[in-house]
Design a protein around this motif. Sequence first.
Motif, PDB file in Angstrom:
ATOM      1  N   ILE A 321       0.872  -1.179   0.000  1.00  0.00           N
ATOM      2  CA  ILE A 321       0.000   0.000   0.000  1.00  0.00           C
ATOM      3  C   ILE A 321       0.902   1.219   0.000  1.00  0.00           C
ATOM      4  CG2 ILE A 321      -1.933   1.140   1.145  1.00  0.00           C
ATOM      5  CD1 ILE A 321      -2.479  -1.531   2.576  1.00  0.00           C
ATOM      6  N   GLN A 322       1.351   1.619  -1.185  1.00  0.00           N
ATOM      7  CA  GLN A 322       2.358   2.660  -1.273  1.00  0.00           C
ATOM      8  C   GLN A 322       1.726   4.030  -1.479  1.00  0.00           C
ATOM      9  OE1 GLN A 322       4.802   0.204  -4.171  1.00  0.00           O
ATOM     10  NE2 GLN A 322       6.447   0.983  -2.872  1.00  0.00           N
ATOM     11  N   ASP A 323       2.417   5.037  -0.992  1.00  0.00           N
ATOM     12  CA  ASP A 323       1.900   6.403  -0.987  1.00  0.00           C
ATOM     13  C   ASP A 323       2.516   7.188  -2.143  1.00  0.00           C
ATOM     14  OD1 ASP A 323       1.932   9.397  -0.036  1.00  0.00           O
ATOM     15  OD2 ASP A 323       0.481   8.395   1.269  1.00  0.00           O
ATOM     16  N   GLU A 324       1.719   8.030  -2.760  1.00  0.00           N
ATOM     17  CA  GLU A 324       2.222   8.802  -3.899  1.00  0.00           C
ATOM     18  C   GLU A 324       3.334   9.767  -3.505  1.00  0.00           C
ATOM     19  OE1 GLU A 324      -0.674  11.435  -5.557  1.00  0.00           O
ATOM     20  OE2 GLU A 324      -1.596  11.873  -3.614  1.00  0.00           O
ATOM     21  N   HIS A 325       3.404  10.114  -2.236  1.00  0.00           N
ATOM     22  CA  HIS A 325       4.437  11.036  -1.762  1.00  0.00           C
ATOM     23  C   HIS A 325       5.725  10.317  -1.363  1.00  0.00           C
ATOM     24  CE1 HIS A 325       1.511  14.236  -1.890  1.00  0.00           C
ATOM     25  NE2 HIS A 325       0.697  13.568  -1.095  1.00  0.00           N
ATOM     26  N   GLY A 326       5.755   9.000  -1.495  1.00  0.00           N
ATOM     27  CA  GLY A 326       6.932   8.241  -1.112  1.00  0.00           C
ATOM     28  C   GLY A 326       6.777   7.607   0.255  1.00  0.00           C
ATOM     29  N   ASP A 327       7.562   6.585   0.498  1.00  0.00           N
ATOM     30  CA  ASP A 327       7.479   5.827   1.746  1.00  0.00           C
ATOM     31  C   ASP A 327       8.858   5.634   2.347  1.00  0.00           C
ATOM     32  OD1 ASP A 327       4.588   4.758   2.077  1.00  0.00           O
ATOM     33  OD2 ASP A 327       5.025   4.354  -0.032  1.00  0.00           O
ATOM     34  N   PRO A 328       8.913   5.343   3.649  1.00  0.00           N
ATOM     35  CA  PRO A 328      10.211   5.031   4.257  1.00  0.00           C
ATOM     36  C   PRO A 328      10.950   3.900   3.548  1.00  0.00           C
ATOM     37  CG  PRO A 328       8.581   5.425   5.967  1.00  0.00           C
ATOM     38  CD  PRO A 328       7.836   5.436   4.666  1.00  0.00           C
ATOM     39  N   ILE A 329      10.217   2.976   2.978  1.00  0.00           N
ATOM     40  CA  ILE A 329      10.836   1.844   2.290  1.00  0.00           C
ATOM     41  C   ILE A 329      11.701   2.293   1.112  1.00  0.00           C
ATOM     42  CG2 ILE A 329       8.977   1.441   0.626  1.00  0.00           C
ATOM     43  CD1 ILE A 329       9.289  -1.523   1.090  1.00  0.00           C
ATOM     44  N   ASP A 330      11.447   3.490   0.590  1.00  0.00           N
ATOM     45  CA  ASP A 330      12.194   3.989  -0.564  1.00  0.00           C
ATOM     46  C   ASP A 330      13.623   4.396  -0.222  1.00  0.00           C
ATOM     47  OD1 ASP A 330       9.888   3.725  -2.118  1.00  0.00           O
ATOM     48  OD2 ASP A 330       9.225   5.754  -1.655  1.00  0.00           O
ATOM     49  N   LYS A 331      13.972   4.423   1.076  1.00  0.00           N
ATOM     50  CA  LYS A 331      15.261   4.978   1.485  1.00  0.00           C
ATOM     51  C   LYS A 331      16.166   3.966   2.188  1.00  0.00           C
ATOM     52  CE  LYS A 331      12.884   8.032   3.757  1.00  0.00           C
ATOM     53  NZ  LYS A 331      12.497   9.153   4.639  1.00  0.00           N
ATOM     54  N   VAL A 332      15.717   2.705   2.259  1.00  0.00           N
ATOM     55  CA  VAL A 332      16.484   1.695   2.998  1.00  0.00           C
ATOM     56  C   VAL A 332      16.460   0.371   2.237  1.00  0.00           C
ATOM     57  CG1 VAL A 332      16.091   2.727   5.268  1.00  0.00           C
ATOM     58  CG2 VAL A 332      14.440   1.071   4.358  1.00  0.00           C
ATOM     59  N   PRO A 333      17.404  -0.543   2.543  1.00  0.00           N
ATOM     60  CA  PRO A 333      17.451  -1.809   1.820  1.00  0.00           C
ATOM     61  C   PRO A 333      16.495  -2.876   2.337  1.00  0.00           C
ATOM     62  CG  PRO A 333      19.554  -1.370   2.947  1.00  0.00           C
ATOM     63  CD  PRO A 333      18.585  -0.344   3.388  1.00  0.00           C
ATOM     64  N   GLU A 334      15.720  -2.585   3.388  1.00  0.00           N
ATOM     65  CA  GLU A 334      14.903  -3.617   4.030  1.00  0.00           C
ATOM     66  C   GLU A 334      13.429  -3.485   3.671  1.00  0.00           C
ATOM     67  OE1 GLU A 334      17.001  -3.406   8.321  1.00  0.00           O
ATOM     68  OE2 GLU A 334      16.526  -1.588   7.215  1.00  0.00           O
ATOM     69  N   LEU A 335      12.771  -4.619   3.533  1.00  0.00           N
ATOM     70  CA  LEU A 335      11.333  -4.634   3.336  1.00  0.00           C
ATOM     71  C   LEU A 335      10.588  -4.706   4.666  1.00  0.00           C
ATOM     72  CD1 LEU A 335       9.193  -4.549   1.139  1.00  0.00           C
ATOM     73  CD2 LEU A 335       9.281  -7.039   1.019  1.00  0.00           C
ATOM     74  N   SER A 336      11.254  -5.196   5.687  1.00  0.00           N
ATOM     75  CA  SER A 336      10.689  -5.206   7.037  1.00  0.00           C
ATOM     76  C   SER A 336      11.716  -4.617   7.987  1.00  0.00           C
ATOM     77  CB  SER A 336      10.351  -6.631   7.486  1.00  0.00           C
ATOM     78  OG  SER A 336       9.375  -7.207   6.669  1.00  0.00           O
ATOM     79  N   ARG A 337      11.276  -3.817   8.922  1.00  0.00           N
ATOM     80  CA  ARG A 337      12.195  -3.240   9.903  1.00  0.00           C
ATOM     81  C   ARG A 337      11.394  -2.729  11.091  1.00  0.00           C
ATOM     82  NH1 ARG A 337      13.533   2.974   8.428  1.00  0.00           N
ATOM     83  NH2 ARG A 337      11.474   3.503   7.684  1.00  0.00           N
ATOM     84  N   ARG A 338      12.063  -2.604  12.222  1.00  0.00           N
ATOM     85  CA  ARG A 338      11.412  -2.095  13.422  1.00  0.00           C
ATOM     86  C   ARG A 338      11.337  -0.566  13.357  1.00  0.00           C
ATOM     87  NH1 ARG A 338      12.597  -3.975  17.906  1.00  0.00           N
ATOM     88  NH2 ARG A 338      12.937  -2.264  19.342  1.00  0.00           N
ATOM     89  N   GLY A 339      10.595   0.016  14.279  1.00  0.00           N
ATOM     90  CA  GLY A 339      10.355   1.456  14.263  1.00  0.00           C
ATOM     91  C   GLY A 339      11.497   2.259  14.846  1.00  0.00           C
ATOM     92  N   ARG A 340      12.588   2.330  14.110  1.00  0.00           N
ATOM     93  CA  ARG A 340      13.802   2.969  14.637  1.00  0.00           C
ATOM     94  C   ARG A 340      13.631   4.461  14.897  1.00  0.00           C
ATOM     95  NH1 ARG A 340      16.275  -0.188   9.835  1.00  0.00           N
ATOM     96  NH2 ARG A 340      16.686  -2.209  10.806  1.00  0.00           N
ATOM     97  N   ALA A 341      12.801   5.111  14.107  1.00  0.00           N
ATOM     98  CA  ALA A 341      12.683   6.566  14.244  1.00  0.00           C
ATOM     99  C   ALA A 341      12.083   6.975  15.579  1.00  0.00           C
ATOM    100  CB  ALA A 341      11.850   7.140  13.103  1.00  0.00           C
ATOM    101  N   PHE A 342      11.302   6.106  16.199  1.00  0.00           N
ATOM    102  CA  PHE A 342      10.716   6.443  17.501  1.00  0.00           C
ATOM    103  C   PHE A 342      11.813   6.737  18.529  1.00  0.00           C
ATOM    104  CE2 PHE A 342       6.910   3.782  16.140  1.00  0.00           C
ATOM    105  CZ  PHE A 342       6.038   4.855  16.043  1.00  0.00           C
TER     106      PHE A 342
END
Length: 455
Positions: A321-342
Amino acid sequence: MDAREAALQRAYDHAVRWLASLSDRRVPARASVDEIVQALGAELPDGPSTPADVVELMATACEPGLTAFPSGRFYGFVVGGSEPAALAADWLVSAWDQNSVMRSVSPAHTAAEDIAGTWLLDVLGLPAGSAVGFTTGATMANFTCLAAGRDAVLRRAGWNVARDGLAGGPPVHVVVGEDRHMAIDLALRYLGLGEPELVKSDEQGRIEPEALRHALAVGGQRATMVILQAGDIHSGAFDPFAETITAAREADAWVHIDGAFGLWAATSPTYAHLTAGCARADSWATDAHKTLNVPYDCGLAIVRDASAVRAAMGLHGDYLIQDEHGDPIDKVPELSRRGRAFTVWAALRSLGRSGVADLVDRLCRHASSFATGIAGIDGATVLNDVVFTQVCAEFGNDERTEQVLTRLLDDGTAWISGSTWHGRRVMRISVSNWSTTDDDVARTLDAIRRAAAGA
């Protein structure tokens, strides 16, 4: 819920006891791997166990084998600690259990990532609007930035690596100082770029601008990447960014800066001069778990041209379910990851701009205290210019230095590891924990004096 709450309460109780023990416990572990295996039990049980009992067994069996990395007297590697707000936030990260790669699926994490990314660019003095990706650590942060750079320089050379791969394409000329961190070589291997060309560095590990300029001039125009360093792992030294980036720009090279722990110097008015000029680069890698002191698993890949990192890292899946404005997935090599930004948001919100600067200043002050104290020990010599958080010293010769290191670890007051720098065995002190106090430094210096006296 009762079983879950009981397990969480048991974990909380053990965590609080562990943290309370750090001020007095030995820093090295007390038990071996084999002893911990025996305590945990090597055989998988046939039937289930209650969650609380499992937590109890793990905590009691593993405690003797834990190294006090979060202690204010651990100086072996640049690992930092866990600042209180970031540690508590990390507990919530596990409880919330968000897959944080898509904007619409986890709006909370995306909001925290957007805010934390903006704050990071601000305090680090990097260009607004740069893409900020949250990776596992500095190695993958370097990988991400260099992937963006590799693809960008090949595009400029007329080659589409995303479509055609590397085989048959123009070679990529990668130039780096000879005192670079080994993670750079690893990232280049991952990217299929092989070994870089090494450029002479000075006695503190700073790349020499004229040597860089010469390396870039040989061979004419090529797809080129230049990798610089903010914080040498031994000396803490910073490359001369103003001169080196100018040379790289003349060669139309992508400039990347590995600033795993040193990039944070930019947050302090006292030490920001060390990073002067680095904002002119194309990408930067750092680690929030080092100098910022958030829990492990939080590298930061920062790329000036957001479209470049999206071209290298972005993907599409019909079920996403991708967003037209871009997603966090666009900037990292992982498809799954924990919520590091918190955790990064929590640390920055807790410390504020002045608190981050004070943290950096405090770490540097402790490093200077170590250098002064060691210089007063008979036979000891501090080998580096202590400009940031690293101190390297020797004790007359390699054999005696090794004896001091062995006696120091046997003492248990602190953990300080050895290394080899410029062909000499050295004691390498990395000051990176927010909780290190003047008393921790004094106790550690006393332990070093005892170790030196007996060596």
